[in-house]
Design a protein around this motif. Structure first.
Motif, PDB file in Angstrom:
ATOM      1  N   VAL A  87       0.873  -1.172   0.000  1.00 49.19           N
ATOM      2  CA  VAL A  87       0.000   0.000   0.000  1.00 49.19           C
ATOM      3  C   VAL A  87       0.909   1.220   0.000  1.00 49.19           C
ATOM      4  O   VAL A  87       1.785   1.345   0.858  1.00 49.19           O
ATOM      5  CB  VAL A  87      -0.911   0.027   1.249  1.00 49.19           C
ATOM      6  N   LEU A  88       0.706   2.097  -0.958  1.00 51.44           N
ATOM      7  CA  LEU A  88       1.560   3.271  -1.120  1.00 51.44           C
ATOM      8  C   LEU A  88       0.747   4.546  -0.977  1.00 51.44           C
ATOM      9  O   LEU A  88      -0.371   4.632  -1.487  1.00 51.44           O
ATOM     10  CB  LEU A  88       2.230   3.241  -2.501  1.00 51.44           C
ATOM     11  N   LYS A  89       1.326   5.507  -0.276  1.00 51.33           N
ATOM     12  CA  LYS A  89       0.731   6.832  -0.119  1.00 51.33           C
ATOM     13  C   LYS A  89       1.845   7.861  -0.141  1.00 51.33           C
ATOM     14  O   LYS A  89       2.992   7.536   0.167  1.00 51.33           O
ATOM     15  CB  LYS A  89       0.007   6.968   1.230  1.00 51.33           C
ATOM     16  N   ARG A  90       1.485   9.099  -0.442  1.00 52.45           N
ATOM     17  CA  ARG A  90       2.447  10.180  -0.246  1.00 52.45           C
ATOM     18  C   ARG A  90       2.713  10.281   1.252  1.00 52.45           C
ATOM     19  O   ARG A  90       1.817  10.059   2.068  1.00 52.45           O
ATOM     20  CB  ARG A  90       1.874  11.500  -0.785  1.00 52.45           C
ATOM     21  N   LEU A  91       3.920  10.610   1.631  1.00 45.54           N
ATOM     22  CA  LEU A  91       4.293  10.657   3.045  1.00 45.54           C
ATOM     23  C   LEU A  91       3.374  11.589   3.831  1.00 45.54           C
ATOM     24  O   LEU A  91       2.921  11.240   4.921  1.00 45.54           O
ATOM     25  CB  LEU A  91       5.759  11.082   3.209  1.00 45.54           C
ATOM     26  N   SER A  92       3.085  12.751   3.293  1.00 44.77           N
ATOM     27  CA  SER A  92       2.223  13.713   4.009  1.00 44.77           C
ATOM     28  C   SER A  92       0.838  13.133   4.265  1.00 44.77           C
ATOM     29  O   SER A  92       0.259  13.330   5.344  1.00 44.77           O
ATOM     30  CB  SER A  92       2.117  15.020   3.224  1.00 44.77           C
ATOM     31  N   ASP A  93       0.299  12.391   3.294  1.00 49.88           N
ATOM     32  CA  ASP A  93      -1.017  11.771   3.478  1.00 49.88           C
ATOM     33  C   ASP A  93      -0.968  10.656   4.521  1.00 49.88           C
ATOM     34  O   ASP A  93      -1.887  10.496   5.320  1.00 49.88           O
ATOM     35  CB  ASP A  93      -1.537  11.210   2.149  1.00 49.88           C
ATOM     36  N   ALA A  94       0.100   9.877   4.515  1.00 49.39           N
ATOM     37  CA  ALA A  94       0.245   8.784   5.486  1.00 49.39           C
ATOM     38  C   ALA A  94       0.365   9.331   6.900  1.00 49.39           C
ATOM     39  O   ALA A  94      -0.256   8.813   7.838  1.00 49.39           O
ATOM     40  CB  ALA A  94       1.453   7.924   5.134  1.00 49.39           C
ATOM     41  N   ILE A  95       1.142  10.388   7.057  1.00 48.38           N
ATOM     42  CA  ILE A  95       1.298  11.005   8.384  1.00 48.38           C
ATOM     43  C   ILE A  95      -0.028  11.578   8.854  1.00 48.38           C
ATOM     44  O   ILE A  95      -0.431  11.384  10.005  1.00 48.38           O
ATOM     45  CB  ILE A  95       2.407  12.069   8.358  1.00 48.38           C
ATOM     46  N   ALA A  96      -0.733  12.279   7.967  1.00 46.20           N
ATOM     47  CA  ALA A  96      -2.030  12.877   8.321  1.00 46.20           C
ATOM     48  C   ALA A  96      -3.042  11.816   8.738  1.00 46.20           C
ATOM     49  O   ALA A  96      -3.877  12.054   9.617  1.00 46.20           O
ATOM     50  CB  ALA A  96      -2.562  13.691   7.146  1.00 46.20           C
ATOM     51  N   ALA A  97      -2.969  10.634   8.110  1.00 48.41           N
ATOM     52  CA  ALA A  97      -3.902   9.552   8.422  1.00 48.41           C
ATOM     53  C   ALA A  97      -3.462   8.736   9.635  1.00 48.41           C
ATOM     54  O   ALA A  97      -4.183   7.850  10.078  1.00 48.41           O
ATOM     55  CB  ALA A  97      -4.050   8.629   7.209  1.00 48.41           C
ATOM     56  N   GLY A  98      -2.279   9.018  10.173  1.00 50.67           N
ATOM     57  CA  GLY A  98      -1.766   8.259  11.305  1.00 50.67           C
ATOM     58  C   GLY A  98      -1.284   6.866  10.922  1.00 50.67           C
ATOM     59  O   GLY A  98      -1.209   5.975  11.770  1.00 50.67           O
ATOM     60  N   ASP A  99      -0.960   6.677   9.653  1.00 46.72           N
ATOM     61  CA  ASP A  99      -0.485   5.368   9.184  1.00 46.72           C
ATOM     62  C   ASP A  99       0.922   5.079   9.688  1.00 46.72           C
ATOM     63  O   ASP A  99       1.724   5.987   9.880  1.00 46.72           O
ATOM     64  CB  ASP A  99      -0.458   5.327   7.653  1.00 46.72           C
ATOM     65  N   ARG A 100       1.213   3.813   9.875  1.00 48.31           N
ATOM     66  CA  ARG A 100       2.570   3.366  10.206  1.00 48.31           C
ATOM     67  C   ARG A 100       3.385   3.357   8.921  1.00 48.31           C
ATOM     68  O   ARG A 100       3.027   2.663   7.959  1.00 48.31           O
ATOM     69  CB  ARG A 100       2.505   1.975  10.819  1.00 48.31           C
ATOM     70  N   VAL A 101       4.461   4.109   8.874  1.00 47.82           N
ATOM     71  CA  VAL A 101       5.298   4.205   7.680  1.00 47.82           C
ATOM     72  C   VAL A 101       6.472   3.243   7.833  1.00 47.82           C
ATOM     73  O   VAL A 101       7.262   3.367   8.765  1.00 47.82           O
ATOM     74  CB  VAL A 101       5.794   5.657   7.470  1.00 47.82           C
ATOM     75  N   LEU A 102       6.593   2.302   6.913  1.00 42.12           N
ATOM     76  CA  LEU A 102       7.654   1.300   6.974  1.00 42.12           C
ATOM     77  C   LEU A 102       8.862   1.666   6.128  1.00 42.12           C
ATOM     78  O   LEU A 102       9.965   1.227   6.407  1.00 42.12           O
ATOM     79  CB  LEU A 102       7.111  -0.063   6.538  1.00 42.12           C
ATOM     80  N   ALA A 103       8.642   2.443   5.069  1.00 43.62           N
ATOM     81  CA  ALA A 103       9.746   2.814   4.183  1.00 43.62           C
ATOM     82  C   ALA A 103       9.325   3.999   3.331  1.00 43.62           C
ATOM     83  O   ALA A 103       8.136   4.256   3.155  1.00 43.62           O
ATOM     84  CB  ALA A 103      10.135   1.652   3.276  1.00 43.62           C
ATOM     85  N   LEU A 104      10.326   4.701   2.830  1.00 47.03           N
ATOM     86  CA  LEU A 104      10.092   5.793   1.897  1.00 47.03           C
ATOM     87  C   LEU A 104      10.689   5.401   0.554  1.00 47.03           C
ATOM     88  O   LEU A 104      11.838   4.973   0.488  1.00 47.03           O
ATOM     89  CB  LEU A 104      10.763   7.079   2.377  1.00 47.03           C
ATOM     90  N   VAL A 105       9.924   5.549  -0.493  1.00 44.47           N
ATOM     91  CA  VAL A 105      10.441   5.346  -1.836  1.00 44.47           C
ATOM     92  C   VAL A 105      10.803   6.733  -2.350  1.00 44.47           C
ATOM     93  O   VAL A 105       9.938   7.511  -2.724  1.00 44.47           O
ATOM     94  CB  VAL A 105       9.407   4.676  -2.767  1.00 44.47           C
ATOM     95  N   LYS A 106      12.088   7.045  -2.301  1.00 42.74           N
ATOM     96  CA  LYS A 106      12.555   8.368  -2.721  1.00 42.74           C
ATOM     97  C   LYS A 106      12.569   8.517  -4.233  1.00 42.74           C
ATOM     98  O   LYS A 106      12.401   9.610  -4.740  1.00 42.74           O
ATOM     99  CB  LYS A 106      13.963   8.632  -2.176  1.00 42.74           C
ATOM    100  N   GLY A 107      12.800   7.438  -4.930  1.00 44.59           N
ATOM    101  CA  GLY A 107      12.855   7.517  -6.381  1.00 44.59           C
ATOM    102  C   GLY A 107      12.880   6.133  -6.985  1.00 44.59           C
ATOM    103  O   GLY A 107      13.198   5.157  -6.323  1.00 44.59           O
TER     104      GLY A 107
END
Length: 163
Positions: free
Chosen positions: A78-98
């Motif tokens: 499941v992929l989201k923009r970081l700002s959207d994931a943070i706003a939703a309180g999602d647990r972020v496992l990794a960032l795809v920078k490029g």
């Protein structure tokens, strides 16, 4: 959307999903891949071409690499923009920078990727991620499982940089 790019299908799906998120086409993307062996023909043909490991063990990136092993499986992210994931309180496992995708062009065979295309891909992925090689902490790679292809296949038509 279905993506059929041989070994890179699920990784190309992740690349396309990230592009869609970055372009504002969606707020959440699911990207995945599946392999189901429905008939023996492909395995038989790959065995005849000596692409399959005779002992049934894949030894990718090892000096004893002598082919790969086919299997079944699936996975979805499941992929989201970081700002959207943070706003939703999602647990972020990794960032795809490029990410980057290319086509190898001419090579000496199916299990021997084009080394220049691989180098160009890595440079493009680093540029897209706006990072230097020293900043990369994880690389998703694909190896052919052969002594010929593995040394140049570590980028195999796609490279995802996790920072």
């Amino acid at each position: 959307m279905g993506v059929a790019t041989a070994c890179s299908s699920s990784l190309v799906a992740v690349h396309l999903a990230c592009q869609s998120l970055r372009g504002g086409e969606c707020t959440t993307a699911l990207a995945g891949g599946v392999n189901v062996i429905l008939s023996p023909e492909v395995t038989i043909n790959f065995s005849r071409a000596r692409m399959m490991a005779p002992d049934g063990r894949c030894k990718t990136f090892h000096a004893a690499a002598d082919g790969y092993v086919r299997s079944e499986g699936c996975g979805v992210v499941v992929l989201k923009r970081l700002s959207d994931a943070i706003a939703a309180g999602d647990r972020v496992l990794a960032l795809v920078k490029g990410s980057a995708v290319n086509q190898d062009g001419r090579s000496s065979g199916f299990t021997a990727p084009n080394e220049l295309a691989q180098e160009a891909l890595i440079r493009k992925a680093l540029k897209n991620a706006q990072v230097t090689p020293a900043q990369v902490s994880y690389v998703e790679a694909h190896g052919t499982g052969t002594s010929l292809g593995d040394p140049i296949a570590s980028g195999e038509t796609r490279l995802y940089l996790f920072y």
